[in-house]
Enzyme design. Structure first.
Site, short mmCIF file in Angstrom:
data_model
loop_
_atom_site.label_atom_id
_atom_site.label_comp_id
_atom_site.label_asym_id
_atom_site.label_seq_id
_atom_site.Cartn_x
_atom_site.Cartn_y
_atom_site.Cartn_z
N HIS A 158 0.79 -0.89 -0.08
CA HIS A 158 0.20 0.20 -0.35
C HIS A 158 0.98 1.31 0.28
CE1 HIS A 158 -3.60 -2.14 2.12
NE2 HIS A 158 -2.90 -2.63 0.80
N GLU A 197 1.15 3.78 2.12
CA GLU A 197 1.63 3.90 3.12
C GLU A 197 2.89 2.67 3.84
OE1 GLU A 197 -1.45 3.10 2.60
OE2 GLU A 197 -2.58 4.26 4.17
N ALA A 221 -20.31 5.97 -30.37
CA ALA A 221 -19.69 7.09 -31.63
C ALA A 221 -21.10 7.23 -32.63
CB ALA A 221 -18.52 6.66 -32.48
N SER A 248 -22.08 0.51 -39.52
CA SER A 248 -21.14 1.50 -38.61
C SER A 248 -19.18 1.34 -38.69
CB SER A 248 -21.48 1.71 -36.90
OG SER A 248 -21.42 0.61 -37.12
N ARG A 273 -9.49 3.13 -22.86
CA ARG A 273 -10.10 1.97 -22.79
C ARG A 273 -9.66 1.28 -21.39
NH1 ARG A 273 -11.27 -1.48 -28.66
NH2 ARG A 273 -13.60 -0.52 -28.50
N LEU A 283 -12.57 -5.40 -28.54
CA LEU A 283 -12.51 -4.14 -27.86
C LEU A 283 -11.44 -4.52 -26.96
CD1 LEU A 283 -16.26 -6.20 -26.59
CD2 LEU A 283 -15.46 -4.11 -27.31
N ARG A 304 -5.55 -2.27 -27.23
CA ARG A 304 -4.44 -2.72 -28.67
C ARG A 304 -3.05 -2.54 -28.20
NH1 ARG A 304 -8.90 -2.87 -30.55
NH2 ARG A 304 -9.41 -2.07 -32.64
N ASN A 311 -30.46 -0.98 -27.57
CA ASN A 311 -31.13 -1.41 -26.77
C ASN A 311 -30.63 -2.09 -25.43
OD1 ASN A 311 -33.22 -1.76 -29.13
ND2 ASN A 311 -32.40 -3.58 -29.97
N THR A 318 -30.14 1.54 -23.45
CA THR A 318 -31.00 1.80 -23.47
C THR A 318 -31.84 1.00 -22.03
OG1 THR A 318 -32.13 2.36 -25.24
CG2 THR A 318 -33.65 2.38 -23.54
N1 NAP Z 1 -21.66 3.87 -33.29
C1 NAP Z 1 -21.82 3.06 -31.71
O1 NAP Z 1 -20.72 4.37 -30.91
C2 NAP Z 1 -21.64 1.86 -31.32
C3 NAP Z 1 -21.52 0.44 -30.44
C4 NAP Z 1 -22.24 -0.19 -30.07
C5 NAP Z 1 -23.59 -0.48 -30.87
N2 NAP Z 1 -23.12 -0.16 -32.41
C6 NAP Z 1 -24.55 -1.07 -33.30
O2 NAP Z 1 -25.24 -0.95 -32.32
C7 NAP Z 1 -26.31 -2.41 -33.02
C8 NAP Z 1 -26.48 -3.40 -32.22
O3 NAP Z 1 -27.16 -2.02 -30.93
P1 NAP Z 1 -28.35 -3.48 -30.30
O4 NAP Z 1 -28.70 -2.29 -29.22
O5 NAP Z 1 -28.68 -4.49 -30.82
O6 NAP Z 1 -26.78 -3.55 -29.45
P2 NAP Z 1 -26.84 -5.25 -28.03
O7 NAP Z 1 -24.95 -4.08 -28.13
O8 NAP Z 1 -25.72 -6.05 -28.92
O9 NAP Z 1 -27.43 -4.84 -26.80
C9 NAP Z 1 -28.91 -5.64 -27.63
C10 NAP Z 1 -28.46 -7.22 -27.11
O10 NAP Z 1 -27.95 -6.96 -26.10
C11 NAP Z 1 -28.21 -8.89 -25.33
N3 NAP Z 1 -29.44 -8.25 -23.93
C12 NAP Z 1 -29.10 -8.51 -23.23
N4 NAP Z 1 -30.08 -7.85 -22.03
C13 NAP Z 1 -30.86 -7.19 -22.41
C14 NAP Z 1 -31.90 -6.22 -22.37
N5 NAP Z 1 -31.90 -6.33 -21.10
N6 NAP Z 1 -31.93 -5.12 -23.22
C15 NAP Z 1 -31.85 -4.82 -24.30
N7 NAP Z 1 -30.98 -5.96 -25.00
C16 NAP Z 1 -29.88 -7.31 -23.61
C17 NAP Z 1 -29.26 -9.17 -26.33
O11 NAP Z 1 -27.80 -10.07 -27.11
P3 NAP Z 1 -28.79 -11.64 -28.20
O12 NAP Z 1 -29.71 -10.50 -28.51
O13 NAP Z 1 -27.74 -12.67 -28.02
O14 NAP Z 1 -29.74 -12.08 -26.70
C18 NAP Z 1 -29.89 -7.51 -27.39
O15 NAP Z 1 -29.82 -8.37 -29.01
C19 NAP Z 1 -25.03 -2.56 -34.47
O16 NAP Z 1 -25.34 -2.40 -35.34
C20 NAP Z 1 -23.40 -1.49 -33.93
O17 NAP Z 1 -23.43 -1.81 -34.66
C21 NAP Z 1 -23.14 1.17 -32.48
ZN ZN Z 2 -3.22 -0.28 3.94
#
Ligand code: NAP
Ligand code: ZN
EC number: 3.5.4.26
Length: 364
Positions: A56, A58, A160, A174, A190, A210, A213, A298, A301
């Site tokens: 740690h 200290e 992005a 994308s 990251r 992810l 690098r 998805n 949100t």
């Molecule tokens: N421009 C950017 O920064 C960026 C970043 C990330 C993604 N994207 C784009 O986003 C698109 C994918 O979007 P997405 O929303 O489907 O992304 P996602 O990151 O794959 O999230 C949705 C997936 O997460 C899983 N999941 C688990 N629990 C969930 C919940 N409570 N609510 C919703 N999903 C849950 C499901 O996987 P399963 O379907 O396997 O069950 C669902 O299909 C792609 O086209 C990608 O290129 C863009």
């Molecule tokens: Zn300590």
């Protein structure tokens, strides 16, 4: 402020600076720095915590002593520990050193310590001053504090998008919205994170790596959250030689026969719902202080709705994707009134070439 208190602030700021040297490496532990002055007020040692299992701050400062600490003063940004962890308690070292005063910025939120370390120091006759530069110390360890107080990992959501607020074309493409500089910045930033999270759909569509690098060793844990388990048998995330991967699936909806597509080197954990809070809790339990959500609309949100996001980083590129059906960063939050919308605060804006990066705090 008197000259004396200015110098106390100076030394505590030095301790905070030293602590910041462990920025990317101390998880699950906090970032801590310590400075020791002798009885005449001269600097005789300093130290910082680099990695769990290593001394740690200290202890490192006591190991580096150039002179007798008896009658001296210590400045440390976090309450010294009083429990036997991977290393012995620091409070014992402080007491046996004969230090007269200890300036501590903040109490340790870890329930094994929280106030007990300070109590022991006071009982041993040491003068304890608590609260110097507290704001800076809270900020430096905000992810560690969040994990200890909520039992969830501190979440940062990053995406992005184009200037018209789209994250992908309607066919899901994308690559690439932002410029090379922004993307390499993402790779290196990251390194601040213990884990990076995406959903199953981003894995299927983008097949990302992810990783940092190579700027962090070991690389952050890569996490895929899936409801279906319908993941491909070939994926960049299945290459465990670069980084570890963890698949978390909702066993109430998943088809478990797909488990055979995932290689043995990938860890798999099942949960009983699709609430992203479970991911945050699982990762916190594994010692992840700070995690990066790089998911699509998805999961993003759902992550916001379940309070998993504390900070937002948006990269905005001067491009227009257009189209009603091209993708947005979020799904519907079902807001009916403007006062219901998510309000961000403390925004910081920077230019990366022609891209704009906005960082904000998210309290919902
Ligand atoms: N421009 C950017 O920064 C960026 C970043 C990330 C993604 N994207 C784009 O986003 C698109 C994918 O979007 P997405 O929303 O489907 O992304 P996602 O990151 O794959 O999230 C949705 C997936 O997460 C899983 N999941 C688990 N629990 C969930 C919940 N409570 N609510 C919703 N999903 C849950 C499901 O996987 P399963 O379907 O396997 O069950 C669902 O299909 C792609 O086209 C990608 O290129 C863009
Ligand atoms: Zn300590």
């Amino acid at each position: 402020m008197s000259e004396k208190s200015l110098s106390h602030t100076k030394w505590m700021k030095r301790a905070i600076f030293l602590a910041s040297l462990g920025k990317n490496t101390t998880s699950p532990n906090p970032r801590v720095g310590a400075v020791i002055l002798d009885k005449n007020g001269s600097l005789i040692s300093e130290g910082f915590h680099f990695k769990a299992g290593m001394p740690h701050a200290e202890a490192m400062a006591f190991n580096n002593l150039k002179n007798d600490a008896k009658g001296g003063t210590m400045y440390v940004n976090l309450e010294p520990c009083c429990h036997q962890g991977k290393t012995p308690p620091c409070v014992d070292k402080v007491i046996s050193s004969g230090l007269k005063k200890v300036y501590i910025s903040m109490e340790d939120p870890d329930e094994r310590v929280s106030g007990k370390g300070i109590k022991l120091l006071k009982e041993a006759g040491i003068q304890v001053n608590l609260g110097l530069c507290k704001k800076e110390s809270l900020d430096l360890n905000k992810a560690f504090i969040h994990r200890n107080t909520t039992k969830k990992a501190f979440g940062v959501l990053k995406w992005a998008m184009s200037i018209d607020g789209r994250i992908a074309l309607k066919n899901g493409k994308s690559k690439w919205i932002t410029n090379d500089e922004s993307r390499s910045l993402v790779h290196s930033f990251r390194a601040e994170f213990d884990a990076i999270i995406i959903g199953g759909n981003t894995l299927r569509r983008d097949n990302p790596f992810l990783t940092t690098r190579g700027s962090k060793n070991p690389e952050p844990l890569r996490v895929v959250f899936t409801k279906s388990l319908d993941l491909p048998s070939k994926s960049n995330l299945w290459d465990c030689s670069k980084a570890k991967t963890l698949v978390i699936y909702d066993s109430s909806t998943a088809n478990e026969s797909y488990l055979s597509r995932i290689p043995k080197c990938v860890e798999v954990e099942k949960v009983l719902s699709d609430n992203p809070e479970l991911i945050s809790k699982i990762l916190a339990k594994r010692g992840c202080n700070k995690v990066l959500w790089e998911c699509g609309p998805n999961l993003a949100t759902a992550a916001i709705q379940s309070n998993c996001i504390q900070e937002i980083i948006t990269f905005i590129a001067p491009k227009i994707l257009g189209g009603e059906n091209s993708m947005h960063p979020f799904g519907d939050f079902e807001f009916e009134e403007m006062h219901e919308v998510i309000k961000l605060s403390n925004s910081q804006v920077s230019l990366i070439g022609n891209d704009i990066c906005v960082k904000s705090l998210c309290k919902n």
